[in-house]
Design a protein around this motif. Structure first.
Motif, short mmCIF file in Angstrom:
data_model
loop_
_atom_site.label_atom_id
_atom_site.label_comp_id
_atom_site.label_asym_id
_atom_site.label_seq_id
_atom_site.Cartn_x
_atom_site.Cartn_y
_atom_site.Cartn_z
N THR A 184 0.85 -1.19 0.00
CA THR A 184 0.00 0.00 0.00
C THR A 184 0.89 1.24 0.00
O THR A 184 2.01 1.23 0.50
CB THR A 184 -0.93 0.04 1.23
OG1 THR A 184 -0.15 0.01 2.42
CG2 THR A 184 -1.91 -1.12 1.23
N ASP A 231 -7.17 7.53 2.19
CA ASP A 231 -6.83 6.15 2.48
C ASP A 231 -5.63 5.69 1.65
O ASP A 231 -5.45 6.12 0.51
CB ASP A 231 -8.01 5.23 2.18
CG ASP A 231 -9.19 5.48 3.12
OD1 ASP A 231 -8.96 5.96 4.24
OD2 ASP A 231 -10.33 5.21 2.70
N LEU A 247 -3.58 3.40 -0.78
CA LEU A 247 -4.00 2.69 -1.98
C LEU A 247 -3.19 1.42 -2.17
O LEU A 247 -1.96 1.44 -2.02
CB LEU A 247 -3.81 3.59 -3.21
CG LEU A 247 -4.56 4.91 -3.20
CD1 LEU A 247 -4.11 5.78 -4.36
CD2 LEU A 247 -6.05 4.66 -3.27
N ASN A 303 -9.24 2.73 -11.26
CA ASN A 303 -10.29 2.01 -10.55
C ASN A 303 -10.28 0.55 -11.00
O ASN A 303 -10.17 0.27 -12.20
CB ASN A 303 -11.66 2.61 -10.82
CG ASN A 303 -11.82 3.97 -10.18
OD1 ASN A 303 -11.34 4.21 -9.07
ND2 ASN A 303 -12.45 4.89 -10.87
N THR A 304 -10.44 -0.36 -10.06
CA THR A 304 -10.53 -1.78 -10.39
C THR A 304 -11.93 -2.08 -10.92
O THR A 304 -12.81 -1.23 -10.89
CB THR A 304 -10.25 -2.66 -9.15
OG1 THR A 304 -11.28 -2.41 -8.18
CG2 THR A 304 -8.89 -2.36 -8.55
N ASN A 305 -12.13 -3.30 -11.38
CA ASN A 305 -13.45 -3.70 -11.87
C ASN A 305 -14.51 -3.60 -10.79
O ASN A 305 -15.68 -3.37 -11.08
CB ASN A 305 -13.40 -5.14 -12.42
CG ASN A 305 -12.58 -5.21 -13.68
OD1 ASN A 305 -12.40 -4.23 -14.39
ND2 ASN A 305 -12.07 -6.39 -13.98
N SER A 306 -14.10 -3.74 -9.53
CA SER A 306 -15.06 -3.65 -8.42
C SER A 306 -15.26 -2.21 -7.95
O SER A 306 -15.97 -1.97 -6.98
CB SER A 306 -14.60 -4.53 -7.26
OG SER A 306 -13.35 -4.09 -6.78
N GLY A 307 -14.61 -1.24 -8.61
CA GLY A 307 -14.80 0.16 -8.29
C GLY A 307 -13.86 0.71 -7.23
O GLY A 307 -13.97 1.87 -6.85
N LYS A 308 -12.92 -0.11 -6.76
CA LYS A 308 -11.95 0.37 -5.76
C LYS A 308 -10.78 1.03 -6.46
O LYS A 308 -10.38 0.65 -7.56
CB LYS A 308 -11.46 -0.79 -4.89
CG LYS A 308 -12.56 -1.38 -4.05
CD LYS A 308 -12.01 -2.44 -3.14
CE LYS A 308 -13.13 -3.00 -2.28
NZ LYS A 308 -12.64 -4.00 -1.36
N ARG A 309 -10.23 2.06 -5.81
CA ARG A 309 -9.07 2.78 -6.36
C ARG A 309 -7.79 2.03 -6.01
O ARG A 309 -7.67 1.46 -4.92
CB ARG A 309 -9.01 4.19 -5.80
CG ARG A 309 -10.17 5.06 -6.26
CD ARG A 309 -10.29 6.39 -5.53
NE ARG A 309 -9.08 6.92 -4.99
CZ ARG A 309 -8.46 8.02 -5.44
NH1 ARG A 309 -8.97 8.69 -6.43
NH2 ARG A 309 -7.36 8.44 -4.88
N CYS A 310 -6.82 2.04 -6.93
CA CYS A 310 -5.51 1.44 -6.64
C CYS A 310 -4.44 2.24 -7.39
O CYS A 310 -4.72 2.98 -8.32
CB CYS A 310 -5.48 -0.04 -7.02
SG CYS A 310 -5.70 -0.37 -8.75
#
Length: 83
Positions: A18, A26, A28, A54-61
């Protein structure tokens, strides 16, 4: 636009970690495959530049992580002074 942050955690066995954004928020997640220099293990508190997706699930990385060297810092400071 490149973001900047410091490595918060990195597990070399699992190949992910992270990064804590300098602007706050937060931490990442990122994967070793997201490092531009994959041969170099990131260490806690090292400063990196990165992009966000954004990942496929909508989370940022964080992706496209690159360690900030002295030359990068000087270029960033020069851009900031120019406006």
């Amino acid at each position: 636009m490149t973001n900047f942050g410091k490595i918060k955690t990195y597990d070399s066995g699992k190949g992910h970690g992270t990064i804590a954004p300098e602007q706050g928020g937060d931490a990442l997640p990122f994967r070793k495959s997201d490092l531009q220099q994959q041969a170099q293990e990131p260490k806690q508190d090292q400063r990196y530049g990165y992009d966000v997706t954004n990942t496929n699930s909508g989370k940022r990385c964080a992706i496209n992580l690159h360690q900030q060297g002295e030359a990068d810092i000087q270029q960033e400071q020069a851009r900031a002074q120019q406006g």
